[in-house]
Design a protein around this motif. Structure first.
Motif, mmCIF file in Angstrom:
data_model
loop_
_atom_site.group_PDB
_atom_site.id
_atom_site.type_symbol
_atom_site.label_atom_id
_atom_site.label_comp_id
_atom_site.label_asym_id
_atom_site.label_seq_id
_atom_site.Cartn_x
_atom_site.Cartn_y
_atom_site.Cartn_z
ATOM 1 N N GLU A 199 7.638 0.778 5.990
ATOM 2 C CA GLU A 199 7.302 2.188 5.819
ATOM 3 C C GLU A 199 6.201 2.239 4.766
ATOM 4 O O GLU A 199 6.466 2.153 3.568
ATOM 5 C CB GLU A 199 8.522 2.995 5.373
ATOM 6 C CG GLU A 199 8.253 4.491 5.327
ATOM 7 C CD GLU A 199 9.506 5.274 5.037
ATOM 8 O OE1 GLU A 199 9.672 5.684 3.874
ATOM 9 O OE2 GLU A 199 10.303 5.466 5.975
ATOM 10 N N GLY A 200 4.973 2.322 5.255
ATOM 11 C CA GLY A 200 3.834 2.227 4.345
ATOM 12 C C GLY A 200 3.782 0.833 3.748
ATOM 13 O O GLY A 200 3.838 -0.157 4.457
ATOM 14 N N ARG A 201 3.724 0.776 2.427
ATOM 15 C CA ARG A 201 3.684 -0.526 1.754
ATOM 16 C C ARG A 201 5.074 -1.071 1.458
ATOM 17 O O ARG A 201 5.217 -2.175 0.962
ATOM 18 C CB ARG A 201 2.918 -0.402 0.442
ATOM 19 C CG ARG A 201 1.465 -0.082 0.653
ATOM 20 C CD ARG A 201 0.696 0.028 -0.622
ATOM 21 N NE ARG A 201 1.503 -0.104 -1.832
ATOM 22 C CZ ARG A 201 1.014 -0.206 -3.039
ATOM 23 N NH1 ARG A 201 -0.285 -0.173 -3.215
ATOM 24 N NH2 ARG A 201 1.786 -0.319 -4.084
#
Length: 122
Positions: A74-76
């Motif tokens: 989730e994203g980074r």
């Protein structure tokens, strides 16, 4: 006895290729416990368990290999979650012993009731 005369089985070092060995480590069980409440990042697990990030990552890799945890990006961030259905082999194994234990307790209960009946007749 000299080792060359020993004909019995030799213990192998444990592997982490199955659920039983994977949960044999106390740190991995702590990680599973931490994930019961829901998804967590490695950082949240590190903070909650006071383990180093490399140590947590190593244990998460083992748990992932046997299917006990799943990871999603989730994203980074990488979020880990428990996959409890993969504990089924362990649950089924323990259930056999639980049944044996319950059978013994039932027999003990029957025995105690019989002793009580005998005491009332006297």
């Amino acid at each position: 006895m000299p080792i060359w005369k020993y004909g019995g089985p030799v213990a192998r070092s444990s592997t982490t290729s199955d659920v039983f060995n994977a949960i044999g480590d106390v740190h991995r069980r702590e990680i599973l416990d931490a994930l019961i409440a829901g998804e967590k990042t490695v950082g949240a697990i590190v903070t909650g368990l006071s383990m180093s990030q490399p140590q947590v990552s190593k244990h998460l890799r083992v748990l992932s290999e046997v299917g006990l945890v799943r990871c999603r990006a989730e994203g980074r961030h990488r979020l880990y979650r428990l996959e409890p259905e993969h504990l089924r082999p362990l649950r089924e194994w323990v259930a056999r012993y639980e049944q044996a234990w319950n059978d013994r307790m039932d027999r003990m209960d029957d025995y105690l009731k019989e002793l009580q009946r005998q005491g009332e007749r006297q």
